[in-house]
Design an enzyme around this catalytic site. Structure first.
Site, short mmCIF file in Angstrom:
data_model
loop_
_atom_site.label_atom_id
_atom_site.label_comp_id
_atom_site.label_asym_id
_atom_site.label_seq_id
_atom_site.Cartn_x
_atom_site.Cartn_y
_atom_site.Cartn_z
N ARG A 231 0.86 -1.19 0.00
CA ARG A 231 0.00 0.00 0.00
C ARG A 231 0.89 1.23 0.00
O ARG A 231 1.88 1.31 0.74
CB ARG A 231 -0.91 0.02 1.23
CG ARG A 231 -2.09 -0.94 1.18
CD ARG A 231 -3.13 -0.55 0.11
NE ARG A 231 -4.28 -1.42 0.11
CZ ARG A 231 -4.40 -2.55 -0.61
NH1 ARG A 231 -3.41 -2.93 -1.39
NH2 ARG A 231 -5.50 -3.28 -0.54
N GLU A 260 -3.60 7.36 -4.60
CA GLU A 260 -3.95 6.83 -5.92
C GLU A 260 -5.27 7.41 -6.43
O GLU A 260 -6.19 7.60 -5.63
CB GLU A 260 -4.06 5.29 -5.84
CG GLU A 260 -2.73 4.66 -5.54
CD GLU A 260 -2.84 3.15 -5.31
OE1 GLU A 260 -3.89 2.55 -5.59
OE2 GLU A 260 -1.85 2.57 -4.84
N HIS A 278 -1.07 0.00 -9.76
CA HIS A 278 -1.69 -0.94 -8.81
C HIS A 278 -2.23 -2.18 -9.54
O HIS A 278 -3.44 -2.45 -9.53
CB HIS A 278 -2.81 -0.24 -8.01
CG HIS A 278 -3.09 -0.91 -6.69
ND1 HIS A 278 -3.47 -0.23 -5.56
CD2 HIS A 278 -3.06 -2.22 -6.32
CE1 HIS A 278 -3.65 -1.08 -4.57
NE2 HIS A 278 -3.41 -2.31 -5.01
C1 GLV Z 1 -4.88 -5.31 -3.71
O1 GLV Z 1 -4.22 -4.36 -3.55
C2 GLV Z 1 -5.34 -6.17 -2.68
O2 GLV Z 1 -5.21 -5.84 -1.48
O3 GLV Z 1 -5.89 -7.24 -3.00
#
Ligand code: GLV
Length: 316
Positions: A231, A260, A278
């Site tokens: 993250r 983001e 991401h």
């Molecule tokens: C993606 O970022 C997830 O947490 O699955």
């Protein structure tokens, strides 16, 4: 009639896993769009719902819970659930579920793609070819980091961290780690000062927000690479830009960002970073499995069964 709100277009047809006509029937209402649902629209659609399949862009907080008095389940289409206020859900007896395991390999693969891309300067090298700036071969051109023998430091030694470690060993890297429940962990500061590659795999919590800031970046080797597929807010992005500018570290591979989809402008023009939007879990197989898990668990809870991947304990 039970109502399940699916907050985004998914990689599968929700009906195939919810079975709307099974007893008791569940009506599926879907925001069938690639783009995130605007907040006001989310609140309007979730108000009459008994369940929601949410994505990491949807904030599930006390405001939303107050507007949706019938809500019994939040099935998060992600393994991370920092977008969901768990304590508020538990207090309201709302079951929260996530999608672990199915995305471990895809995310570890993308992590390794970033490690290789930064270590071998792929972004810079690619641009030289595409822009017609490759005029001769040279023994000293675009020298990168050799992975064999290099030390990988994994911050957060859970499922994904361990899967990255397995790949690293295949490349002949040494591996150290911190965090997680595994034995053999070393202190973060030691890891940072020793590792040639530092890769982040811990969840975002109040304790891990800005875990990597100016002081931690200063501890890293000037030749080291930082990779984040967890993250964004775990790394202080302003401090990272300053560290790259000052040459405190050699480069970064980032799949996630602090705000983001906004990316710090100080990252965008740099050759020593690789930036992707991401996509850690973005393979067709994995995204289908994530959707299947979230939809199935939502339907299970609505039909009074125990979910497969509960995040919180909710009293009946
Ligand atoms: C993606 O970022 C997830 O947490 O699955």
């Amino acid at each position: 009639m039970l109502r399940l709100f699916v907050a985004r277009r998914l990689a599968v047809d929700p009906a195939a896993f919810v079975h709307p006509d099974a007893a008791p029937p569940i009506e599926i209402i879907q925001w069938n769009d690639e783009r995130p649902i605007p907040r006001d629209e989310l609140l309007r659609r979730v108000a009459p719902a008994d369940g929601i399949v949410a994505t990491l862009s949807d904030r599930i907080d006390p405001e939303l819970l107050a507007i949706a008095p019938r809500l019994r389940v939040v099935a998060n289409h992600a393994v991370g659930y920092d977008n969901v206020e768990i304590a508020a859900c538990t207090a309201r007896r709302v079951q929260v579920c996530n999608t672990p395991d199915v995305l471990t390999d895809a995310t570890a693969d993308l992590t390794f793609a970033l490690i290789l891309a930064v270590a071998r300067r792929l972004h810079e090298a690619e641009r030289i070819v595409r822009e017609g700036r490759w005029h001769y071969w040279a023994p000293t051109m675009l020298l990168g980091l050799e992975l064999r023998g290099a030390l990988l430091g994994i911050v957060g030694y859970g499922r994904i961290g361990k899967a990255v470690a397995a790949r690293a060993r295949g490349f002949g890297m040494e591996v150290v780690w911190c965090g997680g429940h595994a034995s053999g962990a070393i202190p973060l500061d030691d890891l940072l000062s020793r590792a040639d590659v530092v890769s982040i795999h811990c969840p975002l919590t109040p304790e891990t927000r800005h875990l990597i800031g100016a002081a931690q970046l200063t501890r890293m080797k000037r030749s080291a690479i930082l990779v984040n597929t967890a993250r964004g807010p775990i790394i202080d992005e302003v401090a990272l830009v300053a560290a790259l500018e000052a040459g405190t570290i050699a480069g970064a591979g980032l799949d996630v960002f602090e705000d983001e989809p906004r990316v710090h402008p100080g990252l965008v023009g740099r050759d020593d970073v690789v930036l992707v939007p991401h996509i850690g879990s973005a393979t067709s197989v994995t995204r289908a499995r994530m959707a299947e898990l979230a939809l199935t668990d939502a339907a299970r809870v609505l039909r009074g069964e125990r979910p497969r991947n509960p995040v919180n304990e909710v009293l009946p």
